[in-house]
Design a protein around this motif. Structure first.
Motif, PDB file in Angstrom:
ATOM      1  N   ASP A  43       0.872  -1.288  -0.015  1.00  0.00           N
ATOM      2  CA  ASP A  43       0.086  -0.077   0.123  1.00  0.00           C
ATOM      3  C   ASP A  43       0.944   1.311  -0.077  1.00  0.00           C
ATOM      4  OD1 ASP A  43      -2.092   1.913   0.433  1.00  0.00           O
ATOM      5  OD2 ASP A  43      -2.688   1.105   2.150  1.00  0.00           O
ATOM      6  N   ASN A  44       1.401   1.631  -1.274  1.00  0.00           N
ATOM      7  CA  ASN A  44       2.058   2.756  -1.200  1.00  0.00           C
ATOM      8  C   ASN A  44       1.815   3.981  -0.686  1.00  0.00           C
ATOM      9  OD1 ASN A  44       4.483   1.412  -2.310  1.00  0.00           O
ATOM     10  ND2 ASN A  44       3.653   1.629  -4.575  1.00  0.00           N
ATOM     11  N   GLN A  45       0.514   4.418  -0.939  1.00  0.00           N
ATOM     12  CA  GLN A  45      -0.139   5.736  -0.365  1.00  0.00           C
ATOM     13  C   GLN A  45      -0.082   5.754   1.007  1.00  0.00           C
ATOM     14  OE1 GLN A  45      -0.490   7.889  -2.631  1.00  0.00           O
ATOM     15  NE2 GLN A  45      -1.207   9.293  -1.214  1.00  0.00           N
ATOM     16  N   THR A  46      -0.651   4.582   1.973  1.00  0.00           N
ATOM     17  CA  THR A  46      -0.348   4.582   3.148  1.00  0.00           C
ATOM     18  C   THR A  46       1.165   4.642   3.639  1.00  0.00           C
ATOM     19  OG1 THR A  46      -2.416   3.243   3.289  1.00  0.00           O
ATOM     20  CG2 THR A  46      -0.972   3.089   5.493  1.00  0.00           C
ATOM     21  N   ALA A  47       2.046   3.977   3.137  1.00  0.00           N
ATOM     22  CA  ALA A  47       3.478   3.835   3.284  1.00  0.00           C
ATOM     23  C   ALA A  47       3.821   5.375   3.024  1.00  0.00           C
ATOM     24  CB  ALA A  47       4.215   2.977   2.566  1.00  0.00           C
ATOM     25  N   ILE A  48       3.656   6.203   2.195  1.00  0.00           N
ATOM     26  CA  ILE A  48       4.246   7.529   1.926  1.00  0.00           C
ATOM     27  C   ILE A  48       3.587   8.506   3.111  1.00  0.00           C
ATOM     28  CG2 ILE A  48       3.923   9.519   0.662  1.00  0.00           C
ATOM     29  CD1 ILE A  48       3.772   7.948  -1.837  1.00  0.00           C
ATOM     30  N   ILE A  49       2.387   8.218   3.591  1.00  0.00           N
ATOM     31  CA  ILE A  49       1.715   9.160   4.552  1.00  0.00           C
ATOM     32  C   ILE A  49       2.594   8.830   6.113  1.00  0.00           C
ATOM     33  CG2 ILE A  49      -0.331   9.390   6.060  1.00  0.00           C
ATOM     34  CD1 ILE A  49      -1.894   9.068   3.323  1.00  0.00           C
ATOM     35  N   LEU A  50       2.826   7.559   6.205  1.00  0.00           N
ATOM     36  CA  LEU A  50       3.502   7.044   7.408  1.00  0.00           C
ATOM     37  C   LEU A  50       5.014   7.502   7.463  1.00  0.00           C
ATOM     38  CD1 LEU A  50       3.772   5.677  10.015  1.00  0.00           C
ATOM     39  CD2 LEU A  50       4.458   3.580   8.696  1.00  0.00           C
ATOM     40  N   ARG A  51       5.525   7.488   6.277  1.00  0.00           N
ATOM     41  CA  ARG A  51       6.899   8.131   6.374  1.00  0.00           C
ATOM     42  C   ARG A  51       7.042   9.622   6.628  1.00  0.00           C
ATOM     43  NH1 ARG A  51       7.119   4.654   1.731  1.00  0.00           N
ATOM     44  NH2 ARG A  51       7.272   6.466   0.202  1.00  0.00           N
ATOM     45  N   LEU A  52       5.905  10.238   5.815  1.00  0.00           N
ATOM     46  CA  LEU A  52       5.985  11.832   6.211  1.00  0.00           C
ATOM     47  C   LEU A  52       5.646  12.023   7.537  1.00  0.00           C
ATOM     48  CD1 LEU A  52       4.005  12.814   3.003  1.00  0.00           C
ATOM     49  CD2 LEU A  52       6.544  13.005   3.501  1.00  0.00           C
ATOM     50  N   TYR A  53       4.852  11.409   8.385  1.00  0.00           N
ATOM     51  CA  TYR A  53       4.732  11.491   9.730  1.00  0.00           C
ATOM     52  C   TYR A  53       5.975  11.346  10.439  1.00  0.00           C
ATOM     53  CZ  TYR A  53      -0.283  12.288  10.337  1.00  0.00           C
ATOM     54  OH  TYR A  53      -1.549  12.707  10.469  1.00  0.00           O
ATOM     55  N   ILE A  54       6.780  10.160  10.018  1.00  0.00           N
ATOM     56  CA  ILE A  54       7.969   9.769  10.872  1.00  0.00           C
ATOM     57  C   ILE A  54       8.842  10.991  10.562  1.00  0.00           C
ATOM     58  CG2 ILE A  54       9.764   8.187  10.457  1.00  0.00           C
ATOM     59  CD1 ILE A  54       8.002   6.079   9.733  1.00  0.00           C
ATOM     60  N   LEU A  55       9.045  11.536   9.298  1.00  0.00           N
ATOM     61  CA  LEU A  55      10.121  12.481   9.174  1.00  0.00           C
ATOM     62  C   LEU A  55       9.771  13.865   9.870  1.00  0.00           C
ATOM     63  CD1 LEU A  55      10.436  12.134   5.219  1.00  0.00           C
ATOM     64  CD2 LEU A  55      12.048  11.390   7.076  1.00  0.00           C
ATOM     65  N   SER A  56       8.414  14.257  10.122  1.00  0.00           N
ATOM     66  CA  SER A  56       8.075  15.225  10.894  1.00  0.00           C
ATOM     67  C   SER A  56       8.441  15.129  12.447  1.00  0.00           C
ATOM     68  CB  SER A  56       6.567  15.684  10.473  1.00  0.00           C
ATOM     69  OG  SER A  56       5.618  14.564  11.377  1.00  0.00           O
ATOM     70  N   TYR A  57       8.269  13.852  12.967  1.00  0.00           N
ATOM     71  CA  TYR A  57       8.662  13.726  14.277  1.00  0.00           C
ATOM     72  C   TYR A  57      10.008  13.408  14.445  1.00  0.00           C
ATOM     73  CZ  TYR A  57       4.043  13.353  16.197  1.00  0.00           C
ATOM     74  OH  TYR A  57       2.580  13.555  16.531  1.00  0.00           O
ATOM     75  N   ILE A  58      10.901  13.212  13.437  1.00  0.00           N
ATOM     76  CA  ILE A  58      12.154  13.124  13.484  1.00  0.00           C
ATOM     77  C   ILE A  58      12.818  14.526  13.538  1.00  0.00           C
ATOM     78  CG2 ILE A  58      14.345  12.705  12.175  1.00  0.00           C
ATOM     79  CD1 ILE A  58      12.990  10.020  11.227  1.00  0.00           C
ATOM     80  N   ALA A  59      12.070  15.264  12.740  1.00  0.00           N
ATOM     81  CA  ALA A  59      12.603  16.865  12.591  1.00  0.00           C
ATOM     82  C   ALA A  59      12.131  17.418  14.152  1.00  0.00           C
ATOM     83  CB  ALA A  59      11.771  17.640  11.593  1.00  0.00           C
ATOM     84  N   GLN A  60      11.127  17.019  14.710  1.00  0.00           N
ATOM     85  CA  GLN A  60      10.568  17.522  15.957  1.00  0.00           C
ATOM     86  C   GLN A  60      11.669  16.922  16.955  1.00  0.00           C
ATOM     87  OE1 GLN A  60       6.852  16.439  17.226  1.00  0.00           O
ATOM     88  NE2 GLN A  60       7.160  17.097  19.492  1.00  0.00           N
ATOM     89  N   ALA A  61      12.163  15.687  17.019  1.00  0.00           N
ATOM     90  CA  ALA A  61      13.337  15.325  17.959  1.00  0.00           C
ATOM     91  C   ALA A  61      14.465  15.762  17.806  1.00  0.00           C
ATOM     92  CB  ALA A  61      13.118  13.847  17.744  1.00  0.00           C
ATOM     93  N   ILE A  62      14.859  16.255  16.606  1.00  0.00           N
ATOM     94  CA  ILE A  62      16.198  16.874  16.450  1.00  0.00           C
ATOM     95  C   ILE A  62      16.142  18.184  17.359  1.00  0.00           C
ATOM     96  CG2 ILE A  62      17.677  18.283  14.740  1.00  0.00           C
ATOM     97  CD1 ILE A  62      16.621  16.032  12.768  1.00  0.00           C
ATOM     98  N   SER A  63      15.303  18.714  17.538  1.00  0.00           N
ATOM     99  CA  SER A  63      15.130  20.019  18.143  1.00  0.00           C
ATOM    100  C   SER A  63      15.491  19.825  19.572  1.00  0.00           C
ATOM    101  CB  SER A  63      13.809  20.993  17.933  1.00  0.00           C
ATOM    102  OG  SER A  63      12.713  20.214  18.481  1.00  0.00           O
ATOM    103  N   GLU A  64      15.171  18.701  20.101  1.00  0.00           N
ATOM    104  CA  GLU A  64      15.305  18.233  21.567  1.00  0.00           C
ATOM    105  C   GLU A  64      16.868  17.574  21.809  1.00  0.00           C
ATOM    106  OE1 GLU A  64      12.232  15.621  22.668  1.00  0.00           O
ATOM    107  OE2 GLU A  64      10.493  17.054  21.569  1.00  0.00           O
ATOM    108  N   VAL A  65      17.390  17.433  20.884  1.00  0.00           N
ATOM    109  CA  VAL A  65      18.701  16.732  21.145  1.00  0.00           C
ATOM    110  C   VAL A  65      19.835  17.712  21.664  1.00  0.00           C
ATOM    111  CG1 VAL A  65      20.768  15.643  19.996  1.00  0.00           C
ATOM    112  CG2 VAL A  65      18.248  15.068  19.110  1.00  0.00           C
TER     113      VAL A  65
END
Length: 171
Positions: A43-65
């Motif tokens: 399910d490529n569409q769901t995978a893309i959405i999940l990966r985009l969420y993950i990237l946004s949370y990675i970016a958020q976590a970076i600010s806390e490092v």
């Protein structure tokens, strides 16, 4: 889906650990870490959405490092760059591409800015010298031996009798 990521944030308060967990989830959503590319899923569409969420949370976590050295900042860049670049090379619409590109650029700027003012990690060869003596020699402060001990915890069996190469901060 936000609840899942909030739970991950609550379970892993350390931002670097959280980034590692998020990258593992990213790998399970269609990222091949060997080729550093996005692969097709059921399910490529769901995978893309999940990966985009993950990237946004990675970016958020970076600010806390909280970096200890410029080398730590560089290591984080090396860790996140492949996942962001893989997503950018996937077929994304213009708005999504722009959004991913912006959070990637902002994340790199944040890491680089905060990491550039920190000391570098250097190597120091110890030949049976106690850590407190090494700390006094390097930093003119023997009480910083615990910093050396924490940074090299896996290598040091006893802080009074270490032989080998240690990672130490330049300042």
């Amino acid at each position: 889906m936000n609840d899942i990521f909030e739970n991950i944030s609550n379970l892993y308060p350390d931002a670097l650990t959280r980034i590692d967990i998020l990258i593992k989830i990213f790998e399970n959503a269609g990222y091949n870490k060997t080729t550093k590319s996005i692969v097709s899923t059921n399910d490529n569409q769901t995978a893309i959405i999940l990966r985009l969420y993950i990237l946004s949370y990675i970016a958020q976590a970076i600010s806390e490092v909280e970096f200890q050295s410029s080398s730590d900042a560089l290591a984080l860049i090396v860790k996140i760059r492949p996942v962001f670049e893989a997503e950018l090379s996937d077929d994304l619409d213009a708005d999504t591409f722009s959004w991913v590109s912006r959070i990637f650029t902002k994340s790199l700027q944040d890491i680089s800015t905060r990491g550039s003012v920190l000391p570098e990690v250097n190597k120091f060869f110890a030949d049976g010298i106690p850590l407190s003596v090494i700390a006094q020699y390097l930093y003119q402060d023997g009480s910083r031996f615990d910093e050396i001990l924490l940074r090299n915890n896996k290598k040091i069996r006893h802080p009074l009798f270490f032989n080998g190469t240690l990672e130490v901060l330049s300042q």
